[in-house]
Design an enzyme around this catalytic site. Structure first.
Site, PDB file in Angstrom:
ATOM      1  N   CYS A  25      -0.145  -9.750 -12.193  1.00 17.59           N
ATOM      2  CA  CYS A  25      -1.146  -8.696 -12.447  1.00 17.59           C
ATOM      3  C   CYS A  25      -2.433  -9.223 -13.059  1.00 17.59           C
ATOM      4  O   CYS A  25      -3.371  -8.459 -13.291  1.00 17.59           O
ATOM      5  CB  CYS A  25      -0.553  -7.584 -13.307  1.00 17.59           C
ATOM      6  SG  CYS A  25       0.714  -6.647 -12.429  1.00 17.59           S
ATOM      7  N   HIS A  75     -10.571   4.906  -5.909  1.00 15.38           N
ATOM      8  CA  HIS A  75     -11.176   3.821  -5.135  1.00 15.38           C
ATOM      9  C   HIS A  75     -12.195   3.009  -5.938  1.00 15.38           C
ATOM     10  O   HIS A  75     -13.154   2.475  -5.388  1.00 15.38           O
ATOM     11  CB  HIS A  75     -11.762   4.331  -3.821  1.00 15.38           C
ATOM     12  CG  HIS A  75     -10.688   4.637  -2.817  1.00 15.38           C
ATOM     13  ND1 HIS A  75     -10.008   5.824  -2.828  1.00 15.38           N
ATOM     14  CD2 HIS A  75     -10.163   3.890  -1.827  1.00 15.38           C
ATOM     15  CE1 HIS A  75      -9.106   5.810  -1.861  1.00 15.38           C
ATOM     16  NE2 HIS A  75      -9.177   4.637  -1.241  1.00 15.38           N
ATOM     17  N   GLU A 136       2.456   4.423 -11.961  1.00 16.59           N
ATOM     18  CA  GLU A 136       1.775   3.287 -11.340  1.00 16.59           C
ATOM     19  C   GLU A 136       2.474   2.852 -10.054  1.00 16.59           C
ATOM     20  O   GLU A 136       1.828   2.485  -9.080  1.00 16.59           O
ATOM     21  CB  GLU A 136       1.750   2.134 -12.347  1.00 16.59           C
ATOM     22  CG  GLU A 136       0.987   0.926 -11.886  1.00 16.59           C
ATOM     23  CD  GLU A 136       0.904  -0.134 -12.963  1.00 16.59           C
ATOM     24  OE1 GLU A 136       0.060   0.000 -13.865  1.00 16.59           O
ATOM     25  OE2 GLU A 136       1.686  -1.096 -12.898  1.00 16.59           O
TER      26      GLU A 136
END
Length: 149
Positions: A25, A75, A136
């Protein structure tokens, strides 16, 4: 009259990177987030009110969450503004990408705290934010409860 909780769910796509993290990550990647917003209040008892029987109109709650969270984060790529990712963020922004610079590590835990503060500020005074759940992945989520804070 009884206190009632109502929940509205939202979805948005957001990219992020965790600077200094010791796993995958640390790289820029994204998630299909699901946000559940639960508020609590007493249903309107005035029979002449067009919102009679509602704690809050789901449409009104939707406007708040869309304006404060979904329309901002959808986005977009989120970076901690205090990390070296700032150079990448500037490059993306220069190429007309949506970039958000925040003053926290953009984990689900920290994002849900940020979201709670933003939503609480916009709710009518007779409505309280009860909880948030930011999912998530299919199996990972962070939760915020007013009773814990």
């Amino acid at each position: 009259m009884s206190k009632i909780r109502i929940t509205k769910q939202f979805s948005f796509e957001t990219g992020h990177a965790l600077y200094g993290y010791d796993g995958k990550c640390k790289n820029v990647h994204g998630h299909s987030y699901k946000l559940s917003v639960t508020v609590i209040g007493t249903p309107i008892s005035d029979k002449d009110n067009v919102k009679y029987g509602m704690v809050i109109d789901f449409g009104d709650l939707k406007k708040i969450v869309k304006n404060e969270i979904v329309d901002v984060f959808d986005h977009a790529t989120v970076f901690n503004k205090n990390t070296p990712h700032i150079e990448l963020a500037k490059e993306l922004a220069d190429r007309d990408h949506s970039v958000l610079l925040v003053d926290y590590q953009p984990t689900s835990e920290m994002m849900v705290i940020d979201f709670a503060e933003k939503i609480k500020k916009q709710l009518p005074s007779h409505i309280s934010l009860f909880s948030l759940r930011l999912q998530e992945t299919d199996s990972s989520f962070a939760e915020w409860f007013a009773s814990d804070n």
